[in-house]
Structure formats: C-alpha cells, structure tokens
Write a protein that holds these residues in place. Structure first.
Motif, PDB file in Angstrom:
ATOM      1  N   HIS A  77       0.854  -1.189   0.000  1.00  0.00           N
ATOM      2  CA  HIS A  77       0.000   0.000   0.000  1.00  0.00           C
ATOM      3  C   HIS A  77       0.893   1.244   0.000  1.00  0.00           C
ATOM      4  N   ILE A 107      -4.795  -0.327   8.143  1.00  0.00           N
ATOM      5  CA  ILE A 107      -5.608  -0.124   6.937  1.00  0.00           C
ATOM      6  C   ILE A 107      -6.553  -1.311   6.731  1.00  0.00           C
ATOM      7  N   ALA A 108      -6.022  -2.525   6.911  1.00  0.00           N
ATOM      8  CA  ALA A 108      -6.840  -3.735   6.732  1.00  0.00           C
ATOM      9  C   ALA A 108      -8.019  -3.755   7.703  1.00  0.00           C
ATOM     10  N   GLN A 109      -7.778  -3.331   8.934  1.00  0.00           N
ATOM     11  CA  GLN A 109      -8.846  -3.305   9.941  1.00  0.00           C
ATOM     12  C   GLN A 109      -9.933  -2.291   9.559  1.00  0.00           C
ATOM     13  N   GLN A 110      -9.495  -1.140   9.076  1.00  0.00           N
ATOM     14  CA  GLN A 110     -10.455  -0.082   8.712  1.00  0.00           C
ATOM     15  C   GLN A 110     -11.290  -0.477   7.495  1.00  0.00           C
ATOM     16  N   GLU A 111     -10.678  -1.190   6.561  1.00  0.00           N
ATOM     17  CA  GLU A 111     -11.336  -1.447   5.275  1.00  0.00           C
ATOM     18  C   GLU A 111     -11.901  -2.863   5.134  1.00  0.00           C
ATOM     19  N   ARG A 112     -11.807  -3.640   6.190  1.00  0.00           N
ATOM     20  CA  ARG A 112     -12.132  -5.074   6.112  1.00  0.00           C
ATOM     21  C   ARG A 112     -13.539  -5.351   5.561  1.00  0.00           C
ATOM     22  N   ALA A 132     -15.668  -3.383   3.933  1.00  0.00           N
ATOM     23  CA  ALA A 132     -15.852  -2.877   2.562  1.00  0.00           C
ATOM     24  C   ALA A 132     -15.170  -3.801   1.556  1.00  0.00           C
ATOM     25  N   LYS A 133     -13.980  -4.284   1.915  1.00  0.00           N
ATOM     26  CA  LYS A 133     -13.242  -5.197   1.020  1.00  0.00           C
ATOM     27  C   LYS A 133     -14.014  -6.501   0.817  1.00  0.00           C
ATOM     28  N   ARG A 134     -14.567  -7.020   1.880  1.00  0.00           N
ATOM     29  CA  ARG A 134     -15.318  -8.285   1.787  1.00  0.00           C
ATOM     30  C   ARG A 134     -16.443  -8.148   0.761  1.00  0.00           C
ATOM     31  N   THR A 151     -16.689  -5.890  -1.671  1.00  0.00           N
ATOM     32  CA  THR A 151     -16.127  -5.660  -3.009  1.00  0.00           C
ATOM     33  C   THR A 151     -15.668  -6.971  -3.646  1.00  0.00           C
ATOM     34  N   LEU A 153      -5.819  -5.066  -3.580  1.00  0.00           N
ATOM     35  CA  LEU A 153      -5.554  -3.649  -3.828  1.00  0.00           C
ATOM     36  C   LEU A 153      -5.358  -3.352  -5.320  1.00  0.00           C
TER      37      LEU A 153
END
Length: 379
Positions: free
Chosen positions: A15, A252-257, A259-261, A263, A356
C-alpha cells in the motif's frame, strides 16, 4: 495493454502509505531496539506500538505477539517449538492434508524424528470432519495445527468449533491464518486459539515480516539462538522499518475489512455471471458460502492449467494455480487431490484472488478474456 493482477493470495502489492512509512522509518530510525539510549528507545517505541495494534486486531495481549520473518517462520516456530517443549508428554500431532507446505513439510520433518502425524482428510469442499478430529485425539496428542482459510480454494475451517473441542484437551491448537488475517474477523480468545501465524505481504505490507501469536502460559522451545530479543523467544535484531510498515498495513486492513469483503464478493459474482451468460462450463472449487471472499478457484473441463495460465498471461492477466508447473509436466495441487482424488479437475483449475488496485472494469475484462480463451482451447 493493461496488466491485471489477480494473484493477491500469492503476494500483494504494498500500500502507498505502507511504502511511505517504511521509507520514513528507514530514514529516521536506525537505532537498535535493544539499546537503552534515545536512538534505541525510539526504535523500541515503534515495536511496542506495532505489537499493540497487532494484538488488538486478534483480541490478544501485547506480550503474546512474537515478530517473525513471515508466515513460514511463524508456522515452523509454532510446530517445532511446541513439539520440542512437549516431547515428554507425547509425540502425536494432528493436521490436515490441505495445509500450506510450511506446515506439511515441518510435520514431515518431525515424522523423521519419531513423531507420529495424523493427516485429517477433507470433503469435496475442502472442509474437515469434526468427528474425525475428535476420533483422532489421543492422550499423547500434543499439537493440533489446522489452517484458518485455505490459500488455494478459500474454504474456511470451523475454527471456533475446533477451539471448543480442544479447550479441555492438553493439546495446543495452532492455526495458520496467513490467508485469512485482515479479511476475516478473528478473536483468539473467543475462538480458543492457542497459537496463530500471520504474514505481512498478504495484506499489502512488506515481505519478510510476520508474527506468531502465542497464548500466555504456552512454552515454546526457541528455534533461533543469539540475543534476548522478543522476550528471549526469537533471537535477532528486529526489522524495525518492516514492523512499522506491517503495522500500517494492519491498521488499513482493519479499517477497510468489511468494505473489502463486499467488493471481493462482487468481483466473484461478476466473473461467474459473465461465464454463465456465455454458457461456459465451469465448477467452483471449495465452499461457496463459508469461503474467503478474495479467493475464487474454478475448474474448466476440457482445458489444462498450463495452457490456461499462458493464455491469461498473454492477455495481460496474472492468475495462478496450486500446481507446480514445469515444462512438459504438471504436478497437481495437493489441496485439489485431497478434495477430489487424482481426477481431471485437479489439472484444469485456476485460482483468481483479488486485492488492492483491482477494479470492476478489470473483473469484466478477466471474465470476457476467460470466455475467449476457453472457446479457443475447447473448440
């Protein structure tokens, strides 16, 4: 031609924020964390902060996190460390036939040293049978090591149920969570996990850094000898810039977890929808529901792995298989062989894994290029 990378389960790009923080740390923090002067204390502070972030991410305590050089060392340390410290209590290990080679080869090495290993089978979806695990447990079982989510087909094991089953047994429960960490919700206390392995480069962090969670009270025999770093558990001066980058990647992974799932699940559906609309015959390997959202493994009858990967690469798409491909010979993935036996499906399966920089437009291209390639190879 745009290059599309859908092999994030193999490794992931760093990242931009991670790169920035690693660079800044390399520039400004060169002290040895074991030194007591100000330079050392500043470096030590970076380690302490990172340890705190990583501990919180899995519901652990700070002193339960040991920095390693990555997932392989974390797996090896967990397995050899426990087996050497518990030899007097027994020499029986339970694992599965679909583990990462960092676990399987460690177990094979221990078999040469007189340990007995039970390799649990999996069903056609890549999942173990809890009853088989229960039946395999013995008084001399000292370690159960079962991966969290499979790196090839994405199937998630019933970790909480395994933890519950083992909480009253003397065996230590280790899980290789390298592929699941950062995308699945993990709580080592609630899931009764004793040891857990993580690698930074799977979550957009630097390569060559990871951690092993070891529950307080569990004694591991050290595998590296030298200084007294990591509370005498892992000798060697800590890689401070990489630890800082790893910490940034975890945050970052914790914040976006979540939303990523969402997506990645959408990406899966987009590719499958294009295949269906074009009447492409395929089979999805692994569980559809209880599966890592970023891993999609598909079997295409009438094709073969090598031809598929070469054609995808020519189309600018980087995917992979679990197979070790060499010119003229293909060794089928041990995961797929464990699931299906030695059948054609093990030789025509491709893994797509998201991360990413991937976009919906890219997924559309992957789907349509797949259709073209399959038509070319099967007609």
């Amino acid at each position: 031609m745009e290059q599309i990378y859908v092999d994030h389960a193999a490794t992931s790009p760093m990242h931009p924020k991670v790169i920035e923080n690693v660079y800044e740390t390399m520039k400004s923090q060169f002290g040895n964390p074991s030194s007591i002067h100000s330079f050392g204390r500043q470096a030590r502070s970076i380690l302490d902060n990172a340890r705190s972030v990583m501990a919180k991410s899995i519901g652990a305590l700070e002193n339960e996190i040991i920095f390693t050089s990555g997932g392989t060392e974390a797996d090896n340390y967990a397995i050899f460390g426990i087996c050497e410290s518990k030899t007097r209590k027994g020499k029986h290990i339970i694992t599965t036939s679909i583990e990462h080679h960092a676990v399987l080869h460690a177990c094979e090495q221990l078999e040469k040293k007189g340990f007995e290993v039970t390799y649990l089978s999996v069903d056609e979806y890549g999942q173990i049978d809890l009853q088989e695990l229960k039946d395999s447990l013995r008084d001399d079982t000292i370690l159960v090591t079962i991966m969290y989510g499979n790196n090839e087909v994405g199937t998630i094991q019933p970790i909480k149920e395994i933890g519950n089953l083992l909480k009253d047994h003397s065996a230590v429960f280790h899980t290789d969570a390298v592929q699941a960490y950062g995308i699945e919700e993990i709580n080592v206390t609630k899931q009764h996990i004793d040891m857990l392995s993580v690698s930074s480069h799977k979550i957009n962090g630097p390569k060559g850094i990871g951690f092993l969670y070891v529950k307080n009270g569990i004694k591991l025999t050290p595998q590296l000898f030298g200084g007294e770093q990591e509370k005498k558990r892992r000798a060697g001066t800590e890689n401070v810039p990489s630890v800082e980058g790893f910490k940034t990647a975890v945050e970052i992974a914790q914040q976006e977890r979540l939303a990523k799932r969402e997506t990645y699940q959408k990406y899966k559906e987009m590719i499958l929808s294009i295949l269906k609309d074009n009447n492409i015959t395929y089979r999805q390997n692994g569980l559809v529901e209880n599966s890592l959202p970023h891993v999609l493994n598909l079997s295409f009858p009438g094709t073969n792995v090598e031809a598929m990967l070469v054609n995808l690469d020519l189309a600018g798409i980087a995917a992979s298989s679990g197979s070790a491909c060499t010119a003229g010979s293909i060794e089928p993935s041990h995961v797929l062989v464990s699931m299906f036996g030695d059948v054609e499906r093990t030789k025509n399966s491709i893994r797509f894994s998201f991360g990413l920089n991937n976009t919906e437009t890219q997924m559309e291209k992957v789907g349509h290029e797949l259709v073209k390639i399959i038509h070319r190879l099967t007609h």
